[in-house]
Design a protein around this motif. Structure first.
Motif, PDB file in Angstrom:
ATOM      1  N   ILE A   1      31.256 -12.372  30.415  1.00  0.00           N
ATOM      2  CA  ILE A   1      30.285 -11.289  30.248  1.00  0.00           C
ATOM      3  C   ILE A   1      29.430 -11.510  29.008  1.00  0.00           C
ATOM      4  CG2 ILE A   1      30.045  -8.811  29.837  1.00  0.00           C
ATOM      5  CD1 ILE A   1      32.548  -8.483  31.659  1.00  0.00           C
ATOM      6  N   ILE A   2      30.049 -11.947  27.907  1.00  0.00           N
ATOM      7  CA  ILE A   2      29.297 -12.221  26.679  1.00  0.00           C
ATOM      8  C   ILE A   2      28.295 -13.351  26.907  1.00  0.00           C
ATOM      9  CG2 ILE A   2      29.484 -13.103  24.310  1.00  0.00           C
ATOM     10  CD1 ILE A   2      30.289 -10.134  24.697  1.00  0.00           C
ATOM     11  N   GLU A   3      28.724 -14.401  27.566  1.00  0.00           N
ATOM     12  CA  GLU A   3      27.810 -15.514  27.865  1.00  0.00           C
ATOM     13  C   GLU A   3      26.639 -15.043  28.719  1.00  0.00           C
ATOM     14  OE1 GLU A   3      27.591 -18.730  26.873  1.00  0.00           O
ATOM     15  OE2 GLU A   3      29.216 -18.309  25.482  1.00  0.00           O
ATOM     16  N   PHE A   4      26.936 -14.208  29.699  1.00  0.00           N
ATOM     17  CA  PHE A   4      25.903 -13.669  30.569  1.00  0.00           C
ATOM     18  C   PHE A   4      24.870 -12.882  29.776  1.00  0.00           C
ATOM     19  CE2 PHE A   4      24.640  -9.822  32.980  1.00  0.00           C
ATOM     20  CZ  PHE A   4      23.801 -10.428  33.900  1.00  0.00           C
ATOM     21  N   ILE A   5      25.340 -12.011  28.908  1.00  0.00           N
ATOM     22  CA  ILE A   5      24.433 -11.194  28.100  1.00  0.00           C
ATOM     23  C   ILE A   5      23.665 -12.048  27.098  1.00  0.00           C
ATOM     24  CG2 ILE A   5      24.323  -9.346  26.368  1.00  0.00           C
ATOM     25  CD1 ILE A   5      26.765  -8.096  27.867  1.00  0.00           C
ATOM     26  N   ALA A   6      24.365 -12.956  26.428  1.00  0.00           N
ATOM     27  CA  ALA A   6      23.741 -13.785  25.397  1.00  0.00           C
ATOM     28  C   ALA A   6      22.658 -14.695  25.970  1.00  0.00           C
ATOM     29  CB  ALA A   6      24.804 -14.622  24.684  1.00  0.00           C
ATOM     30  N   ALA A   7      22.819 -15.116  27.204  1.00  0.00           N
ATOM     31  CA  ALA A   7      21.834 -16.003  27.828  1.00  0.00           C
ATOM     32  C   ALA A   7      20.546 -15.261  28.157  1.00  0.00           C
ATOM     33  CB  ALA A   7      22.420 -16.624  29.092  1.00  0.00           C
ATOM     34  N   GLY A   8      20.582 -13.954  28.054  1.00  0.00           N
ATOM     35  CA  GLY A   8      19.408 -13.153  28.386  1.00  0.00           C
ATOM     36  C   GLY A   8      19.524 -12.660  29.806  1.00  0.00           C
ATOM     37  N   THR A   9      19.173 -11.437  29.997  1.00  0.00           N
ATOM     38  CA  THR A   9      19.304 -10.857  31.328  1.00  0.00           C
ATOM     39  C   THR A   9      18.004 -10.225  31.776  1.00  0.00           C
ATOM     40  OG1 THR A   9      20.018  -8.702  30.500  1.00  0.00           O
ATOM     41  CG2 THR A   9      21.744 -10.314  30.925  1.00  0.00           C
ATOM     42  N   THR A  10      17.937 -10.044  33.048  1.00  0.00           N
ATOM     43  CA  THR A  10      16.879  -9.263  33.673  1.00  0.00           C
ATOM     44  C   THR A  10      17.582  -8.222  34.524  1.00  0.00           C
ATOM     45  OG1 THR A  10      16.799 -10.629  35.666  1.00  0.00           O
ATOM     46  CG2 THR A  10      15.370 -11.292  33.816  1.00  0.00           C
ATOM     47  N   PRO A  11      16.894  -7.183  34.923  1.00  0.00           N
ATOM     48  CA  PRO A  11      17.553  -6.226  35.810  1.00  0.00           C
ATOM     49  C   PRO A  11      18.146  -6.901  37.062  1.00  0.00           C
ATOM     50  CG  PRO A  11      15.551  -5.261  34.958  1.00  0.00           C
ATOM     51  CD  PRO A  11      15.560  -6.710  34.523  1.00  0.00           C
ATOM     52  N   GLN A  12      17.428  -7.852  37.624  1.00  0.00           N
ATOM     53  CA  GLN A  12      17.928  -8.513  38.833  1.00  0.00           C
ATOM     54  C   GLN A  12      19.162  -9.366  38.539  1.00  0.00           C
ATOM     55  OE1 GLN A  12      16.634  -7.893  42.040  1.00  0.00           O
ATOM     56  NE2 GLN A  12      18.644  -8.745  42.488  1.00  0.00           N
ATOM     57  N   SER A  13      19.202 -10.016  37.390  1.00  0.00           N
ATOM     58  CA  SER A  13      20.383 -10.827  37.074  1.00  0.00           C
ATOM     59  C   SER A  13      21.605  -9.945  36.824  1.00  0.00           C
ATOM     60  CB  SER A  13      20.125 -11.761  35.889  1.00  0.00           C
ATOM     61  OG  SER A  13      19.960 -11.042  34.689  1.00  0.00           O
ATOM     62  N   VAL A  14      21.396  -8.746  36.307  1.00  0.00           N
ATOM     63  CA  VAL A  14      22.512  -7.804  36.145  1.00  0.00           C
ATOM     64  C   VAL A  14      23.033  -7.403  37.527  1.00  0.00           C
ATOM     65  CG1 VAL A  14      23.169  -5.494  35.360  1.00  0.00           C
ATOM     66  CG2 VAL A  14      21.769  -6.968  33.899  1.00  0.00           C
ATOM     67  N   ILE A  15      22.122  -7.090  38.430  1.00  0.00           N
ATOM     68  CA  ILE A  15      22.505  -6.726  39.792  1.00  0.00           C
ATOM     69  C   ILE A  15      23.289  -7.855  40.451  1.00  0.00           C
ATOM     70  CG2 ILE A  15      21.594  -6.255  42.111  1.00  0.00           C
ATOM     71  CD1 ILE A  15      19.232  -4.792  40.607  1.00  0.00           C
ATOM     72  N   ASP A  16      22.857  -9.087  40.230  1.00  0.00           N
ATOM     73  CA  ASP A  16      23.462 -10.250  40.891  1.00  0.00           C
ATOM     74  C   ASP A  16      24.731 -10.763  40.214  1.00  0.00           C
ATOM     75  OD1 ASP A  16      21.343 -10.165  42.666  1.00  0.00           O
ATOM     76  OD2 ASP A  16      20.204 -11.729  41.635  1.00  0.00           O
ATOM     77  N   PHE A  17      25.040 -10.300  39.007  1.00  0.00           N
ATOM     78  CA  PHE A  17      26.184 -10.825  38.256  1.00  0.00           C
ATOM     79  C   PHE A  17      27.488 -10.618  39.013  1.00  0.00           C
ATOM     80  CE2 PHE A  17      29.734 -10.292  35.319  1.00  0.00           C
ATOM     81  CZ  PHE A  17      29.686 -11.504  34.653  1.00  0.00           C
ATOM     82  N   LYS A  18      28.291 -11.690  39.052  1.00  0.00           N
ATOM     83  CA  LYS A  18      29.620 -11.644  39.649  1.00  0.00           C
ATOM     84  C   LYS A  18      30.567 -12.432  38.763  1.00  0.00           C
ATOM     85  CE  LYS A  18      28.179 -11.372  44.519  1.00  0.00           C
ATOM     86  NZ  LYS A  18      27.471 -10.206  44.340  1.00  0.00           N
ATOM     87  N   LEU A  19      31.801 -11.980  38.673  1.00  0.00           N
ATOM     88  CA  LEU A  19      32.814 -12.712  37.929  1.00  0.00           C
ATOM     89  C   LEU A  19      33.183 -13.989  38.672  1.00  0.00           C
ATOM     90  CD1 LEU A  19      35.241  -9.824  36.941  1.00  0.00           C
ATOM     91  CD2 LEU A  19      33.673 -11.058  35.438  1.00  0.00           C
ATOM     92  N   SER A  20      33.744 -14.917  37.950  1.00  0.00           N
ATOM     93  CA  SER A  20      34.205 -16.162  38.558  1.00  0.00           C
ATOM     94  C   SER A  20      35.345 -15.888  39.530  1.00  0.00           C
ATOM     95  CB  SER A  20      34.687 -17.126  37.474  1.00  0.00           C
ATOM     96  OG  SER A  20      35.870 -16.615  36.877  1.00  0.00           O
ATOM     97  N   ASP A  21      35.599 -16.841  40.410  1.00  0.00           N
ATOM     98  CA  ASP A  21      36.708 -16.705  41.349  1.00  0.00           C
ATOM     99  C   ASP A  21      38.040 -16.603  40.615  1.00  0.00           C
ATOM    100  OD1 ASP A  21      35.001 -16.748  43.520  1.00  0.00           O
ATOM    101  OD2 ASP A  21      35.296 -18.881  43.929  1.00  0.00           O
ATOM    102  N   ALA A  22      38.187 -17.329  39.521  1.00  0.00           N
ATOM    103  CA  ALA A  22      39.436 -17.274  38.751  1.00  0.00           C
ATOM    104  C   ALA A  22      39.668 -15.873  38.191  1.00  0.00           C
ATOM    105  CB  ALA A  22      39.401 -18.302  37.622  1.00  0.00           C
TER     106      ALA A  22
END
Length: 84
Positions: free
Chosen positions: A14-35
């Protein structure tokens, strides 16, 4: 707060996701890893079928908190993508 190695991985995702920069669409599309999903499913299954240790219960609670935050963020992101 004592965070297990498995939970730290979810936190890091989640931190990596936020730090990389987000857009509303990338937040909608975010999913955790299979692990991370597998670990969550294991904790939920064990919580229903047997007693969890204190650290496992804390880990499950932490996962559920993160899931709730992401659900709220996704709902808010939908408002930005589809303003009414």
């Amino acid at each position: 707060m004592n965070i297990s190695v498995n939970t730290a991985k979810v936190y890091d995702e989640i931190i990596e996701f936020i730090a990389a920069g987000t857009t509303p669409q990338s937040v909608i599309d975010f999913k955790l890893s299979d692990a991370a999903k597998d670990r969550l499913e294991d904790l939920v299954y064990r919580a229903k079928t047997e007693s969890l240790t204190g650290s496992d219960q804390q880990e499950l609670d932490y996962f559920l908190m993160l899931e709730h935050i992401m659900t709220l963020a996704k709902a808010k992101a939908h408002q930005y993508v589809n303003p009414q």
